[in-house]
Write a protein that holds these residues in place. Structure first.
Motif, mmCIF file in Angstrom:
data_model
loop_
_atom_site.group_PDB
_atom_site.id
_atom_site.type_symbol
_atom_site.label_atom_id
_atom_site.label_comp_id
_atom_site.label_asym_id
_atom_site.label_seq_id
_atom_site.Cartn_x
_atom_site.Cartn_y
_atom_site.Cartn_z
ATOM 1 N N VAL A 182 0.602 -1.143 0.016
ATOM 2 C CA VAL A 182 0.020 -0.130 -0.182
ATOM 3 C C VAL A 182 0.895 1.229 -0.123
ATOM 4 O O VAL A 182 0.591 2.020 -0.871
ATOM 5 C CB VAL A 182 -0.913 0.079 0.958
ATOM 6 C CG1 VAL A 182 -1.474 1.384 1.251
ATOM 7 C CG2 VAL A 182 -2.110 -1.084 0.910
ATOM 8 N N HIS A 183 1.765 1.455 0.994
ATOM 9 C CA HIS A 183 2.489 2.599 1.058
ATOM 10 C C HIS A 183 3.622 2.488 -0.180
ATOM 11 O O HIS A 183 4.212 3.718 -0.431
ATOM 12 C CB HIS A 183 3.270 2.812 2.255
ATOM 13 C CG HIS A 183 4.291 1.948 2.667
ATOM 14 N ND1 HIS A 183 5.603 1.929 2.099
ATOM 15 C CD2 HIS A 183 4.269 0.755 3.499
ATOM 16 C CE1 HIS A 183 6.405 0.934 2.693
ATOM 17 N NE2 HIS A 183 5.382 0.198 3.683
ATOM 18 N N SER A 184 4.096 1.584 -0.466
ATOM 19 C CA SER A 184 5.067 1.358 -1.703
ATOM 20 C C SER A 184 4.493 2.180 -3.013
ATOM 21 O O SER A 184 5.449 2.265 -3.822
ATOM 22 C CB SER A 184 5.718 0.084 -1.836
ATOM 23 O OG SER A 184 6.311 -0.401 -0.839
ATOM 24 N N MET A 185 3.292 1.962 -3.108
ATOM 25 C CA MET A 185 2.660 2.605 -4.284
ATOM 26 C C MET A 185 2.634 4.203 -4.202
ATOM 27 O O MET A 185 1.925 4.629 -5.340
ATOM 28 C CB MET A 185 1.569 1.618 -4.865
ATOM 29 C CG MET A 185 1.694 0.411 -5.239
ATOM 30 S SD MET A 185 0.063 -0.260 -5.826
ATOM 31 C CE MET A 185 -0.592 -0.898 -4.357
ATOM 32 N N LYS A 186 2.909 4.572 -2.887
ATOM 33 C CA LYS A 186 2.663 6.245 -2.893
ATOM 34 C C LYS A 186 4.339 6.729 -2.957
ATOM 35 O O LYS A 186 4.935 6.074 -2.469
ATOM 36 C CB LYS A 186 2.189 6.507 -1.630
ATOM 37 C CG LYS A 186 0.431 5.959 -1.598
ATOM 38 C CD LYS A 186 -0.142 6.832 -2.380
ATOM 39 C CE LYS A 186 -1.563 6.237 -2.287
ATOM 40 N NZ LYS A 186 -2.513 6.837 -3.306
ATOM 41 N N SER A 187 4.241 8.019 -3.487
ATOM 42 C CA SER A 187 5.665 8.405 -3.478
ATOM 43 C C SER A 187 5.855 9.057 -2.008
ATOM 44 O O SER A 187 5.040 9.236 -1.096
ATOM 45 C CB SER A 187 5.540 9.765 -4.222
ATOM 46 O OG SER A 187 4.620 10.860 -3.740
ATOM 47 N N ARG A 188 7.198 9.246 -1.850
ATOM 48 C CA ARG A 188 7.689 9.976 -0.468
ATOM 49 C C ARG A 188 7.234 11.228 -0.334
ATOM 50 O O ARG A 188 6.834 11.495 0.757
ATOM 51 C CB ARG A 188 9.328 10.036 -0.669
ATOM 52 C CG ARG A 188 10.114 8.768 -0.449
ATOM 53 C CD ARG A 188 11.476 9.235 -0.299
ATOM 54 N NE ARG A 188 12.371 7.999 0.030
ATOM 55 C CZ ARG A 188 13.287 7.834 -0.936
ATOM 56 N NH1 ARG A 188 13.634 8.481 -1.943
ATOM 57 N NH2 ARG A 188 13.908 6.518 -0.749
ATOM 58 N N GLU A 189 6.912 12.008 -1.412
ATOM 59 C CA GLU A 189 6.368 13.348 -1.167
ATOM 60 C C GLU A 189 4.803 13.327 -0.689
ATOM 61 O O GLU A 189 4.465 14.153 0.116
ATOM 62 C CB GLU A 189 6.443 14.098 -2.545
ATOM 63 C CG GLU A 189 7.848 14.412 -3.011
ATOM 64 C CD GLU A 189 8.354 13.349 -3.663
ATOM 65 O OE1 GLU A 189 9.832 13.461 -3.411
ATOM 66 O OE2 GLU A 189 7.929 12.289 -3.912
#
Length: 274
Positions: free
Chosen positions: A93-100
């Motif tokens: 889940v979080h890996s598909m979101k950018s750091r920003e």
């Protein structure tokens, strides 16, 4: 001595997702969202810390919880600076979101909630996402192991769990998410509040535990057969059998809230006398 809210030291997990059979029960998605909102609002008012493991869709339950905490937060103690909500995100889940994106979300939650990004084994990672791969980058095994790890870590961080709704089709993981979270709570002997009146996986579990009448049986989802071996007293939630059965069947949110609080306050009083 400063005043402490009754549930100021209690971390309560909310297990909720869409139900496949809401329409059959004469209900709509709004009923499920309203139930979650009212239950969460009362838990916050009693000083509880809410814990949720969910996605980051703009219209998802995670965002609804964050908005609720921002509006209704009430500190359990003048000196209690703990964030009122903790959200655990599994690796895909979080890996598909950018750091920003994740950094911005953390800034929005400052003073309100905490976001825990977990790796495949359930370890919290400080570096958040290292890119934004597509969903196709994750195998079924990646999803299953990551979700199980997240639910195990979450269970270790909570004192009680409230369960309602839940898909039994098109889910990721070894079994429906509501089912796996419920199973973790039962095996850990944690107080568990099961609301089957809003359909979904929670209703299937309540039926299999003998707490409500059978409807036309839904699909035999993975892991379902195991719940027939659990009984009302395994919920360890401070309620009598008739109260547990009423909670499992009701669609009246006020009644559900009253029963959940009754059970939690009974457990709190018993703990205080130990």
């Amino acid at each position: 001595m400063s005043y402490r809210e009754p549930l100021s030291q209690t971390a309560i997990a909310i297990s909720i997702s869409e139900s496949d059979d809401l329409a059959v029960l004469g209900l709509a998605e709004e009923h499920l969202r309203d139930a979650m909102t009212e239950i969460s609002r009362h838990m916050l008012a009693m000083g509880a810390r809410l814990v949720y493991g969910g996605d980051l869709r703009d219209n998802g339950y995670t965002k609804l919880l964050f908005e609720l905490v921002a509006r209704h937060r009430r500190d359990a103690d003048v000196g209690d600076v703990r964030p009122a909500i903790a959200n655990y995100l599994p690796w895909p889940v979080h890996s598909m979101k950018s750091r920003e994106y994740l950094s911005g979300l953390r800034e929005d939650l400052e003073g309100i909630g905490e976001l825990y990004c977990l790796d495949k084994e359930g370890r919290a990672i400080a570096d958040d996402a290292k890119g934004s791969p597509s969903p196709a980058a994750f195998s079924d095994e990646d999803w299953a192991s990551s979700l199980t790890a997240m639910r195990r870590v979450q269970t270790e961080a909570i004192h009680a769990r409230i369960v309602l709704g839940g898909r039994v089709t098109n889910f990721k993981g070894l079994m429906p998410g509501i089912a796996e979270e419920t199973e973790f709570a039962l095996k850990a002997n944690q107080p568990l509040y099961l609301l089957g009146g809003f359909g979904g996986c929670a209703r299937d579990i309540a039926s299999d535990m003998g707490l409500m009448p059978e409807m036309e049986r839904s699909a035999d989802w993975p892991g379902r057969i195991g719940f027939s071996s659990w009984r009302a007293n395994d919920l360890s939630n401070g309620l009598e059998f008739d109260e547990i059965r009423t909670l499992a069947r009701t669609v009246h949110v006020d009644q559900a809230v009253a029963l959940i609080l009754r059970g939690m306050l009974r457990l709190s009083r018993r703990a205080g006398h130990d």
